[in-house]
Motif scaffolding. Structure first.
Motif, PDB file in Angstrom:
ATOM      1  N   ALA A  42       0.834  -1.205   0.000  1.00  0.00           N
ATOM      2  CA  ALA A  42       0.000   0.000   0.000  1.00  0.00           C
ATOM      3  C   ALA A  42       0.868   1.254   0.000  1.00  0.00           C
ATOM      4  CB  ALA A  42      -0.928  -0.007   1.212  1.00  0.00           C
ATOM      5  N   LEU A  43       1.926   1.246   0.793  1.00  0.00           N
ATOM      6  CA  LEU A  43       2.827   2.391   0.844  1.00  0.00           C
ATOM      7  C   LEU A  43       3.491   2.617  -0.511  1.00  0.00           C
ATOM      8  CD1 LEU A  43       4.332   4.569   2.496  1.00  0.00           C
ATOM      9  CD2 LEU A  43       6.038   2.820   3.008  1.00  0.00           C
ATOM     10  N   HIS A  44       3.946   1.548  -1.147  1.00  0.00           N
ATOM     11  CA  HIS A  44       4.586   1.667  -2.459  1.00  0.00           C
ATOM     12  C   HIS A  44       3.590   2.155  -3.511  1.00  0.00           C
ATOM     13  CE1 HIS A  44       8.563   0.246  -1.574  1.00  0.00           C
ATOM     14  NE2 HIS A  44       8.084  -0.831  -0.977  1.00  0.00           N
ATOM     15  N   LEU A  45       2.344   1.706  -3.409  1.00  0.00           N
ATOM     16  CA  LEU A  45       1.320   2.153  -4.347  1.00  0.00           C
ATOM     17  C   LEU A  45       1.115   3.660  -4.257  1.00  0.00           C
ATOM     18  CD1 LEU A  45      -0.924   1.455  -6.382  1.00  0.00           C
ATOM     19  CD2 LEU A  45      -2.423   1.085  -4.436  1.00  0.00           C
ATOM     20  N   VAL A  46       1.050   4.178  -3.044  1.00  0.00           N
ATOM     21  CA  VAL A  46       0.869   5.616  -2.856  1.00  0.00           C
ATOM     22  C   VAL A  46       2.104   6.368  -3.335  1.00  0.00           C
ATOM     23  CG1 VAL A  46       0.556   7.430  -1.143  1.00  0.00           C
ATOM     24  CG2 VAL A  46      -0.788   5.346  -0.998  1.00  0.00           C
ATOM     25  N   LYS A  47       3.296   5.856  -3.037  1.00  0.00           N
ATOM     26  CA  LYS A  47       4.523   6.531  -3.457  1.00  0.00           C
ATOM     27  C   LYS A  47       4.660   6.589  -4.977  1.00  0.00           C
ATOM     28  CE  LYS A  47       7.640   6.093   0.435  1.00  0.00           C
ATOM     29  NZ  LYS A  47       8.967   5.644   0.846  1.00  0.00           N
ATOM     30  N   LEU A  54       0.076  10.412 -10.659  1.00  0.00           N
ATOM     31  CA  LEU A  54      -1.051   9.613 -11.111  1.00  0.00           C
ATOM     32  C   LEU A  54      -2.075   9.525  -9.991  1.00  0.00           C
ATOM     33  CD1 LEU A  54       0.907   6.636 -12.690  1.00  0.00           C
ATOM     34  CD2 LEU A  54      -0.174   8.513 -13.899  1.00  0.00           C
ATOM     35  N   ARG A  55      -3.329   9.431 -10.360  1.00  0.00           N
ATOM     36  CA  ARG A  55      -4.362   9.250  -9.353  1.00  0.00           C
ATOM     37  C   ARG A  55      -4.336   7.811  -8.851  1.00  0.00           C
ATOM     38  NH1 ARG A  55      -9.799  12.355 -10.452  1.00  0.00           N
ATOM     39  NH2 ARG A  55      -8.936  14.367 -11.025  1.00  0.00           N
ATOM     40  N   LEU A  56      -4.738   7.668  -7.593  1.00  0.00           N
ATOM     41  CA  LEU A  56      -4.919   6.316  -7.091  1.00  0.00           C
ATOM     42  C   LEU A  56      -6.144   5.716  -7.766  1.00  0.00           C
ATOM     43  CD1 LEU A  56      -4.376   6.528  -3.238  1.00  0.00           C
ATOM     44  CD2 LEU A  56      -3.052   5.223  -4.850  1.00  0.00           C
ATOM     45  N   PRO A  57      -6.083   4.442  -8.125  1.00  0.00           N
ATOM     46  CA  PRO A  57      -7.276   3.810  -8.699  1.00  0.00           C
ATOM     47  C   PRO A  57      -8.425   3.819  -7.688  1.00  0.00           C
ATOM     48  CG  PRO A  57      -5.338   2.437  -9.026  1.00  0.00           C
ATOM     49  CD  PRO A  57      -4.935   3.554  -8.131  1.00  0.00           C
ATOM     50  N   ALA A  58      -9.645   3.796  -8.175  1.00  0.00           N
ATOM     51  CA  ALA A  58     -10.823   3.846  -7.309  1.00  0.00           C
ATOM     52  C   ALA A  58     -10.825   2.693  -6.307  1.00  0.00           C
ATOM     53  CB  ALA A  58     -12.088   3.821  -8.154  1.00  0.00           C
ATOM     54  N   GLU A  59     -10.371   1.527  -6.736  1.00  0.00           N
ATOM     55  CA  GLU A  59     -10.334   0.363  -5.847  1.00  0.00           C
ATOM     56  C   GLU A  59      -9.334   0.580  -4.714  1.00  0.00           C
ATOM     57  OE1 GLU A  59      -9.091  -2.413  -8.683  1.00  0.00           O
ATOM     58  OE2 GLU A  59     -10.977  -2.400  -9.783  1.00  0.00           O
ATOM     59  N   ALA A  60      -8.250   1.272  -5.009  1.00  0.00           N
ATOM     60  CA  ALA A  60      -7.229   1.511  -3.993  1.00  0.00           C
ATOM     61  C   ALA A  60      -7.713   2.514  -2.957  1.00  0.00           C
ATOM     62  CB  ALA A  60      -5.948   2.006  -4.632  1.00  0.00           C
ATOM     63  N   LYS A  61      -8.568   3.444  -3.369  1.00  0.00           N
ATOM     64  CA  LYS A  61      -9.081   4.435  -2.424  1.00  0.00           C
ATOM     65  C   LYS A  61      -9.912   3.786  -1.328  1.00  0.00           C
ATOM     66  CE  LYS A  61      -9.086   8.298  -5.617  1.00  0.00           C
ATOM     67  NZ  LYS A  61      -9.882   9.279  -6.344  1.00  0.00           N
ATOM     68  N   GLU A  62     -10.530   2.638  -1.642  1.00  0.00           N
ATOM     69  CA  GLU A  62     -11.322   1.907  -0.654  1.00  0.00           C
ATOM     70  C   GLU A  62     -10.424   1.129   0.309  1.00  0.00           C
ATOM     71  OE1 GLU A  62     -13.816  -0.557  -2.981  1.00  0.00           O
ATOM     72  OE2 GLU A  62     -14.948   1.118  -3.816  1.00  0.00           O
ATOM     73  N   ILE A  63      -9.241   0.769  -0.130  1.00  0.00           N
ATOM     74  CA  ILE A  63      -8.362  -0.101   0.658  1.00  0.00           C
ATOM     75  C   ILE A  63      -7.328   0.695   1.457  1.00  0.00           C
ATOM     76  CG2 ILE A  63      -6.666  -1.962   0.504  1.00  0.00           C
ATOM     77  CD1 ILE A  63      -8.020  -2.861  -2.060  1.00  0.00           C
ATOM     78  N   VAL A  64      -6.763   1.727   0.858  1.00  0.00           N
ATOM     79  CA  VAL A  64      -5.613   2.445   1.422  1.00  0.00           C
ATOM     80  C   VAL A  64      -6.054   3.773   2.031  1.00  0.00           C
ATOM     81  CG1 VAL A  64      -3.364   3.461   0.903  1.00  0.00           C
ATOM     82  CG2 VAL A  64      -4.091   1.404  -0.277  1.00  0.00           C
ATOM     83  N   CYS A  65      -5.589   4.045   3.236  1.00  0.00           N
ATOM     84  CA  CYS A  65      -5.850   5.328   3.885  1.00  0.00           C
ATOM     85  C   CYS A  65      -4.941   6.391   3.263  1.00  0.00           C
ATOM     86  CB  CYS A  65      -5.576   5.223   5.379  1.00  0.00           C
ATOM     87  SG  CYS A  65      -5.731   6.780   6.251  1.00  0.00           S
ATOM     88  N   ARG A  66      -5.522   7.491   2.835  1.00  0.00           N
ATOM     89  CA  ARG A  66      -4.757   8.534   2.148  1.00  0.00           C
ATOM     90  C   ARG A  66      -3.860   9.314   3.107  1.00  0.00           C
ATOM     91  NH1 ARG A  66      -6.439  10.287  -3.126  1.00  0.00           N
ATOM     92  NH2 ARG A  66      -4.639  11.619  -2.870  1.00  0.00           N
ATOM     93  N   SER A  67      -4.226   9.365   4.383  1.00  0.00           N
ATOM     94  CA  SER A  67      -3.430  10.175   5.315  1.00  0.00           C
ATOM     95  C   SER A  67      -2.236   9.394   5.877  1.00  0.00           C
ATOM     96  CB  SER A  67      -4.312  10.685   6.448  1.00  0.00           C
ATOM     97  OG  SER A  67      -4.865   9.606   7.159  1.00  0.00           O
ATOM     98  N   CYS A  68      -2.421   8.146   6.233  1.00  0.00           N
ATOM     99  CA  CYS A  68      -1.321   7.395   6.858  1.00  0.00           C
ATOM    100  C   CYS A  68      -0.746   6.301   5.950  1.00  0.00           C
ATOM    101  CB  CYS A  68      -1.754   6.806   8.179  1.00  0.00           C
ATOM    102  SG  CYS A  68      -3.042   5.559   8.041  1.00  0.00           S
ATOM    103  N   HIS A  69      -1.351   6.099   4.773  1.00  0.00           N
ATOM    104  CA  HIS A  69      -0.888   5.115   3.782  1.00  0.00           C
ATOM    105  C   HIS A  69      -0.906   3.678   4.309  1.00  0.00           C
ATOM    106  CE1 HIS A  69       0.207   8.705   1.697  1.00  0.00           C
ATOM    107  NE2 HIS A  69       1.197   8.963   2.519  1.00  0.00           N
ATOM    108  N   ALA A  70      -1.811   3.397   5.196  1.00  0.00           N
ATOM    109  CA  ALA A  70      -1.960   2.037   5.728  1.00  0.00           C
ATOM    110  C   ALA A  70      -3.211   1.392   5.125  1.00  0.00           C
ATOM    111  CB  ALA A  70      -2.064   2.065   7.240  1.00  0.00           C
ATOM    112  N   ILE A  71      -3.332   0.115   5.337  1.00  0.00           N
ATOM    113  CA  ILE A  71      -4.503  -0.608   4.830  1.00  0.00           C
ATOM    114  C   ILE A  71      -5.706  -0.248   5.664  1.00  0.00           C
ATOM    115  CG2 ILE A  71      -5.481  -2.880   4.512  1.00  0.00           C
ATOM    116  CD1 ILE A  71      -2.756  -3.872   3.856  1.00  0.00           C
TER     117      ILE A  71
END
Length: 71
Positions: A42-47, A54-71
């Motif tokens: 998840a951290l690598h995906l955000v980085k 690039l925008r995060l994919p919609a599916e990733a927005k449901e899984i990954v927290c945007r503030s702390c980059h955790a699941i």
């Protein structure tokens, strides 16, 4: 901007999109990977998304927290 530079930029963007999709598929497999590994994915995906603007994919927005980059 030269043609070669534009081609390299497109190549990097394509590779970044591929990396995003690959990390997302790895995140969706909780039985194969531990929570620590999935958090790292998840951290690598955000980085990757931030580095290549690039925008995060919609599916990733449901899984990954945007503030702390955790699941």
């Amino acid at each position: 901007m030269g043609k070669r530079r534009r081609l390299n930029r497109d190549k990097r963007k394509g590779h970044a999109l591929w990396s995003q999709s690959r990390l997302l598929t790895l995140l969706k497999q909780p039985s194969k990977f531990s929570l620590e590994q999935r958090s790292r994915f998840a951290l690598h995906l955000v980085k990757v998304s931030l580095r290549h603007r690039l925008r995060l994919p919609a599916e990733a927005k449901e899984i990954v927290c945007r503030s702390c980059h955790a699941i």
